[in-house]
Enzyme design. Structure first.
Site, PDB file in Angstrom:
ATOM      1  N   ASP A   1      63.468  36.308  18.104  1.00 25.20           N
ATOM      2  CA  ASP A   1      62.682  37.316  17.388  1.00 25.20           C
ATOM      3  C   ASP A   1      61.544  37.862  18.274  1.00 25.20           C
ATOM      4  O   ASP A   1      60.412  37.380  18.241  1.00 25.20           O
ATOM      5  CB  ASP A   1      62.144  36.682  16.105  1.00 25.20           C
TER       6      ASP A   1
ATOM      7  N   GLN B   1      65.556  33.152  14.720  1.00 20.56           N
ATOM      8  CA  GLN B   1      64.103  33.047  14.937  1.00 20.56           C
ATOM      9  C   GLN B   1      63.733  32.945  16.408  1.00 20.56           C
ATOM     10  O   GLN B   1      62.768  33.549  16.857  1.00 20.56           O
ATOM     11  CB  GLN B   1      63.547  31.844  14.175  1.00 20.56           C
TER      12      GLN B   1
ATOM     13  N   TYR C   1      60.846  43.833   4.984  1.00 16.65           N
ATOM     14  CA  TYR C   1      59.896  44.854   5.450  1.00 16.65           C
ATOM     15  C   TYR C   1      59.338  45.642   4.263  1.00 16.65           C
ATOM     16  O   TYR C   1      59.986  45.728   3.208  1.00 16.65           O
ATOM     17  CB  TYR C   1      60.603  45.830   6.399  1.00 16.65           C
TER      18      TYR C   1
ATOM     19  N   ARG D   1      65.537  39.024  10.623  1.00 16.78           N
ATOM     20  CA  ARG D   1      64.578  37.942  10.370  1.00 16.78           C
ATOM     21  C   ARG D   1      65.273  36.828   9.582  1.00 16.78           C
ATOM     22  O   ARG D   1      64.976  36.600   8.415  1.00 16.78           O
ATOM     23  CB  ARG D   1      63.372  38.512   9.638  1.00 16.78           C
TER      24      ARG D   1
ATOM     25  N   SER E   1      58.375  39.422  16.638  1.00 15.25           N
ATOM     26  CA  SER E   1      57.366  38.435  16.230  1.00 15.25           C
ATOM     27  C   SER E   1      56.619  37.874  17.424  1.00 15.25           C
ATOM     28  O   SER E   1      55.393  37.740  17.392  1.00 15.25           O
ATOM     29  CB  SER E   1      58.017  37.272  15.471  1.00 15.25           C
TER      30      SER E   1
HETATM   31  P1  NAD Z   1      55.708  45.121  10.190  1.00 15.62           P
HETATM   32  O1  NAD Z   1      55.194  45.068  11.584  1.00 15.62           O
HETATM   33  O2  NAD Z   1      56.881  45.963   9.874  1.00 15.62           O
HETATM   34  O3  NAD Z   1      54.509  45.607   9.236  1.00 15.62           O
HETATM   35  C1  NAD Z   1      53.254  44.932   9.244  1.00 15.62           C
HETATM   36  C2  NAD Z   1      52.773  44.709   7.835  1.00 15.62           C
HETATM   37  O4  NAD Z   1      52.350  45.958   7.285  1.00 15.62           O
HETATM   38  C3  NAD Z   1      53.838  44.166   6.879  1.00 15.62           C
HETATM   39  O5  NAD Z   1      53.379  42.946   6.320  1.00 15.62           O
HETATM   40  C4  NAD Z   1      53.959  45.258   5.834  1.00 15.62           C
HETATM   41  O6  NAD Z   1      54.199  44.748   4.528  1.00 15.62           O
HETATM   42  C5  NAD Z   1      52.610  45.916   5.907  1.00 15.62           C
HETATM   43  N1  NAD Z   1      52.562  47.272   5.343  1.00 15.62           N
HETATM   44  C6  NAD Z   1      53.447  48.287   5.465  1.00 15.62           C
HETATM   45  N2  NAD Z   1      53.046  49.370   4.756  1.00 15.62           N
HETATM   46  C7  NAD Z   1      51.851  49.030   4.195  1.00 15.62           C
HETATM   47  C8  NAD Z   1      50.932  49.717   3.361  1.00 15.62           C
HETATM   48  N3  NAD Z   1      51.147  50.981   2.948  1.00 15.62           N
HETATM   49  N4  NAD Z   1      49.819  49.073   2.954  1.00 15.62           N
HETATM   50  C9  NAD Z   1      49.584  47.790   3.354  1.00 15.62           C
HETATM   51  N5  NAD Z   1      50.405  47.081   4.128  1.00 15.62           N
HETATM   52  C10 NAD Z   1      51.532  47.694   4.546  1.00 15.62           C
HETATM   53  O7  NAD Z   1      55.976  43.655   9.638  1.00 15.62           O
HETATM   54  P2  NAD Z   1      56.405  42.353  10.439  1.00 15.62           P
HETATM   55  O8  NAD Z   1      55.216  41.644  10.916  1.00 15.62           O
HETATM   56  O9  NAD Z   1      57.449  42.721  11.402  1.00 15.62           O
HETATM   57  O10 NAD Z   1      57.035  41.488   9.263  1.00 15.62           O
HETATM   58  C11 NAD Z   1      58.062  42.044   8.432  1.00 15.62           C
HETATM   59  C12 NAD Z   1      58.673  41.006   7.539  1.00 15.62           C
HETATM   60  O11 NAD Z   1      59.460  40.079   8.270  1.00 15.62           O
HETATM   61  C13 NAD Z   1      57.694  40.159   6.764  1.00 15.62           C
HETATM   62  O12 NAD Z   1      58.260  39.929   5.490  1.00 15.62           O
HETATM   63  C14 NAD Z   1      57.642  38.895   7.539  1.00 15.62           C
HETATM   64  O13 NAD Z   1      57.195  37.801   6.749  1.00 15.62           O
HETATM   65  C15 NAD Z   1      59.078  38.762   7.889  1.00 15.62           C
HETATM   66  N6  NAD Z   1      59.322  37.879   9.032  1.00 15.62           N
HETATM   67  C16 NAD Z   1      60.257  36.880   8.896  1.00 15.62           C
HETATM   68  C17 NAD Z   1      60.549  36.071   9.956  1.00 15.62           C
HETATM   69  C18 NAD Z   1      61.602  35.026   9.839  1.00 15.62           C
HETATM   70  O14 NAD Z   1      61.840  34.538   8.755  1.00 15.62           O
HETATM   71  N7  NAD Z   1      62.274  34.702  10.889  1.00 15.62           N
HETATM   72  C19 NAD Z   1      59.902  36.253  11.177  1.00 15.62           C
HETATM   73  C20 NAD Z   1      58.968  37.265  11.289  1.00 15.62           C
HETATM   74  C21 NAD Z   1      58.692  38.090  10.207  1.00 15.62           C
END
Ligand code: NAD
Length: 380
Positions: free
Chosen positions: A130, A127, A229, A122, A133
């Site tokens: 990704d 991006q 994550y 990420r 996403s």
């Molecule tokens: P994911 O699919 O791995 O998880 C979904 C959400 O569940 C996450 O927000 C996580 O914090 C939450 N979660 C996990 N355990 C939990 C619990 N016990 N209780 C409550 N919530 C819980 O996450 P994702 O959507 O793939 O995103 C992961 C990270 O990547 C985030 O920080 C997101 O902002 C970041 N991200 C960055 C970019 C970028 O900069 N290019 C793009 C996409 C996502």
């Protein structure tokens, strides 16, 4: 270099790894694009459209895999599909490598250079590649439509001559990509929306979408790893979280759960006691169903009604919107290829963060440190 796109064979899978537009981009950059007959049909792309884009149609999977230098797929291949690949073929696909030890071992044994799209880091440079996403965004959107269809109530507040109805109350647990899109979509439909995540950093994002945060203190530090994550909670913290969530969840008409921790079973957040305490007619959409579910009563790919609460456990919502899901995924894999194919050859630099994050097997070995660690865990 021949880039091949097979027809996806997973049940209910309607996406295709390349659209005619994306195929045309690759053809213009000097690659030969081969597409299996009917591969785009589920996403409404005909063989004729691929041919018009400069691709060649190949009659069946065996003929396609037998001449491919690079294979682009959506779903992780079956072992039978891997066995059709020639030694040295490059495979770009979702692989779920951390939880698919048999597949990873077969890919290594067959000398395949495999890249798992779930491993795209990420970072800004990646991006446009990704895929987690692009597909999670679709799942988040669609989860709200399913909830709205399933709820025996309006989402928006309405003041009518026949009386006033109050807006539905929606809780989204897990505010990553899917969760934030679910929050935004539920807001657009007029619901009152709350978000919750174990990572405190997301509060600002929840507020920026016009939703409120469900706030309780588990007294935890370091809930986020360096990749952004969530970390898995200890048993004790998880029990406290279930209890605190349980007290709040009963106030909602709709609960959408999206919580995941990479490479692990989904955290259990909604217990059967919590479901029993919810109002009959309420709806749960569990987007973590494929990883074991955030709700204890979820049945993957089924709809169950328990204590009057309808619980949906869809495992592949992106496949239900194959046109846009394929369009976005095709862009992700095309950008990935363009990053590493120079003058018709694949140039791999294992120091590169994107290669290091995605390459699972190469030259007969498992090269990903994270996958190696997961395999050791799986076999010990
Ligand atoms: P994911 O699919 O791995 O998880 C979904 C959400 O569940 C996450 O927000 C996580 O914090 C939450 N979660 C996990 N355990 C939990 C619990 N016990 N209780 C409550 N919530 C819980 O996450 P994702 O959507 O793939 O995103 C992961 C990270 O990547 C985030 O920080 C997101 O902002 C970041 N991200 C960055 C970019 C970028 O900069 N290019 C793009 C996409 C996502």
């Amino acid at each position: 270099m021949k880039v091949a796109v097979p027809k996806e064979i997973g049940p209910g899978e309607r996406r295709v790894a390349l659209t005619p537009d994306a195929a045309s981009t690759l053809v213009k950059s000097g690659l030969v694009v081969l597409v299996e007959k009917g591969a785009g049909a589920g996403a409404f792309h005909s063989d004729a459209a691929f041919e018009a884009a400069g691709a060649r149609i190949v009659a069946d999977a065996a003929a396609l895999y037998g001449q491919a230098d690079v294979v682009l797929k959506v779903q992780k291949p079956t072992i039978a599909e891997v066995d059709l690949l020639r030694q040295g073929t490059v495979l770009v696909s979702f692989l779920q490598a951390l939880t698919s030890p048999d597949l990873v071992q077969r890919l290594a044994a067959r000398g395949i250079t495999s890249f798992g799209m779930e491993g795209i880091p990420r970072i800004s440079r990646a991006q446009k590649m990704d895929a987690l996403s692009s597909q999670a965004n679709i799942a988040g959107y669609k989860s709200v439509l399913i909830a709205a269809e399933s709820l025996p109530k309006f989402f928006p507040m309405l003041m009518t001559a026949a009386g006033t109805v109050f807006a539905a109350r929606v809780l989204v647990i897990g505010a990553g990509v899917a969760g934030l899109q679910a929050i935004a979509t539920a807001r657009r439909l007029g619901a009152q929306v709350w978000g919750y995540d174990v990572r405190p950093a997301v509060k600002e994002q929840i507020h920026s979408l016009g939703a409120r945060c469900l706030d309780f203190d588990l007294g935890l530090k370091d809930t986020e790893d360096k990749g952004g994550y969530a970390r898995a909670l200890s048993e004790e913290a998880s029990r406290r979280q279930q209890q605190m969530l349980g007290e709040k969840t009963r106030e909602f008409d709709v609960v959408i759960t999206t919580a995941l921790v990479p490479g692990r079973a989904a955290p259990r957040l909604v217990t059967k006691q919590t479901v029993a305490a919810m109002r009959p007619g309420s709806v749960i959409i569990d987007l973590a169903a494929e990883a074991g579910g955030n709700c204890e009563l979820t049945v993957p790919d089924s709809v169950v009604v328990e204590h009057g609460v309808t619980i949906h456990g869809p495992t592949n919502l992106p496949a239900t919107m194959p046109a846009h899901a394929s369009q976005l995924y095709a862009r992700n894999v095309t950008e990935f290829l363009r990053e590493f194919v120079k003058d018709g050859a694949l140039l791999l630099n294992f120091e590169d963060e994107i290669v290091a994050g995605t390459c699972v097997t190469h030259n007969g070995d498992v090269v990903s440190e994270a996958v190696k660690a997961a395999l050791t865990g799986a076999t010990s």
